[in-house]
Motif scaffolding. Structure first.
Motif, mmCIF file in Angstrom:
data_model
loop_
_atom_site.group_PDB
_atom_site.id
_atom_site.type_symbol
_atom_site.label_atom_id
_atom_site.label_comp_id
_atom_site.label_asym_id
_atom_site.label_seq_id
_atom_site.Cartn_x
_atom_site.Cartn_y
_atom_site.Cartn_z
ATOM 1 N N PHE A 29 25.042 49.800 -51.694
ATOM 2 C CA PHE A 29 24.282 49.906 -50.452
ATOM 3 C C PHE A 29 25.111 49.531 -49.240
ATOM 4 N N SER A 30 25.939 48.495 -49.355
ATOM 5 C CA SER A 30 26.675 48.004 -48.192
ATOM 6 C C SER A 30 27.656 49.033 -47.644
ATOM 7 N N ASN A 31 28.002 50.057 -48.420
ATOM 8 C CA ASN A 31 28.937 51.087 -47.973
ATOM 9 C C ASN A 31 28.267 52.153 -47.114
ATOM 10 N N TYR A 32 26.946 52.164 -47.104
ATOM 11 C CA TYR A 32 26.229 53.223 -46.403
ATOM 12 C C TYR A 32 25.890 52.838 -44.972
ATOM 13 N N ALA A 33 26.011 53.816 -44.078
ATOM 14 C CA ALA A 33 25.339 53.735 -42.789
ATOM 15 C C ALA A 33 23.903 54.199 -43.006
ATOM 16 N N MET A 34 22.974 53.508 -42.356
ATOM 17 C CA MET A 34 21.554 53.808 -42.540
ATOM 18 C C MET A 34 20.930 54.213 -41.212
ATOM 19 N N GLY A 35 20.012 55.154 -41.301
ATOM 20 C CA GLY A 35 19.312 55.595 -40.105
ATOM 21 C C GLY A 35 17.822 55.665 -40.340
ATOM 22 N N TRP A 36 17.076 55.476 -39.260
ATOM 23 C CA TRP A 36 15.641 55.734 -39.252
ATOM 24 C C TRP A 36 15.398 56.921 -38.313
ATOM 25 N N PHE A 37 14.610 57.854 -38.788
ATOM 26 C CA PHE A 37 14.223 59.033 -38.021
ATOM 27 C C PHE A 37 12.706 59.129 -38.020
ATOM 28 N N ARG A 38 12.181 59.943 -37.136
ATOM 29 C CA ARG A 38 10.747 60.199 -37.143
ATOM 30 C C ARG A 38 10.475 61.641 -36.786
ATOM 31 N N ALA A 49 16.837 54.927 -34.885
ATOM 32 C CA ALA A 49 17.745 53.777 -34.907
ATOM 33 C C ALA A 49 18.715 53.936 -36.072
ATOM 34 N N GLY A 50 19.877 53.307 -35.943
ATOM 35 C CA GLY A 50 20.849 53.362 -37.010
ATOM 36 C C GLY A 50 21.643 52.070 -37.087
ATOM 37 N N ILE A 51 22.218 51.823 -38.247
ATOM 38 C CA ILE A 51 23.055 50.648 -38.444
ATOM 39 C C ILE A 51 24.229 51.059 -39.326
ATOM 40 N N SER A 52 25.432 50.729 -38.891
ATOM 41 C CA SER A 52 26.616 51.148 -39.633
ATOM 42 C C SER A 52 26.735 50.345 -40.922
ATOM 43 N N VAL A 96 5.723 60.560 -38.793
ATOM 44 C CA VAL A 96 6.215 60.178 -40.116
ATOM 45 C C VAL A 96 7.630 59.642 -39.923
ATOM 46 N N TYR A 97 7.883 58.455 -40.442
ATOM 47 C CA TYR A 97 9.177 57.800 -40.312
ATOM 48 C C TYR A 97 9.953 57.928 -41.617
ATOM 49 N N TYR A 98 11.208 58.331 -41.486
ATOM 50 C CA TYR A 98 12.076 58.531 -42.631
ATOM 51 C C TYR A 98 13.298 57.627 -42.522
ATOM 52 N N CYS A 99 13.750 57.083 -43.645
ATOM 53 C CA CYS A 99 15.060 56.450 -43.661
ATOM 54 C C CYS A 99 16.043 57.411 -44.315
ATOM 55 N N ALA A 100 17.307 57.241 -43.957
ATOM 56 C CA ALA A 100 18.339 58.135 -44.426
ATOM 57 C C ALA A 100 19.646 57.368 -44.574
ATOM 58 N N ALA A 101 20.523 57.868 -45.455
ATOM 59 C CA ALA A 101 21.795 57.212 -45.726
ATOM 60 C C ALA A 101 22.934 58.215 -45.684
ATOM 61 N N ARG A 102 24.061 57.740 -45.189
ATOM 62 C CA ARG A 102 25.281 58.545 -45.193
ATOM 63 C C ARG A 102 26.459 57.582 -45.293
ATOM 64 N N GLY A 103 27.671 58.138 -45.404
ATOM 65 C CA GLY A 103 28.845 57.289 -45.578
ATOM 66 C C GLY A 103 29.286 56.600 -44.309
#
Length: 125
Positions: A29-38, A49-52, A96-103
């Motif tokens: 998990f710690s390797n992912y950047a995370m985002g919230w979308f709606r 919002a996002g967090i690296s 509707v709020y979605y979370c998402a992950a990328r590198g």
């Protein structure tokens, strides 16, 4: 197989607060950047919002102008969870709020590799 599961949505009055959570399983998990979308009805999905990742930019945070100062994104790597604390909610936050992950690095587009199923947030006036 990476899976994201959101929780915490619901109905709240304007001015109220909600905290969304998103648990990520399957990879580091710690390797992912995370985002919230709606996504509101009839509208495109938008960045909130996002967090690296914790290994790049030390978990730097990013916010859409419409939520800056009201919403806070955070991550708990020990729990494989990203949170979105939403305060001073407005009816226009209904979506509707979605979370998402990328590198590693946050992007403001929907160019994320993995998505959750979404959780409904409704703000009444």
């Amino acid at each position: 197989q990476v899976q994201l599961v959101e929780s915490g949505g619901g109905l709240v009055q304007a001015g109220g607060s909600l905290r969304l959570g998103c648990v990520v399983s399957g990879r580091t998990f710690s390797n992912y950047a995370m985002g919230w979308f709606r996504q509101a009805p009839g509208k495109e999905r938008e960045f909130v919002a996002g967090i690296s990742s914790s290994i790049t930019f030390s978990g730097r945070t990013y916010y859409a102008d419409s939520v800056r100062g009201r919403f806070t994104i955070s991550r708990d790597n020990a729990k494989n969870t990203v949170y979105l604390q939403m305060n001073a909610l407005k009816p226009e936050d209904t979506a509707v709020y979605y979370c998402a992950a990328r590198g590693l690095i946050v992007v403001l587009s929907t160019d994320y590799n993995y998505w959750g199923q979404g959780t409904q947030v409704t703000v009444s006036s």
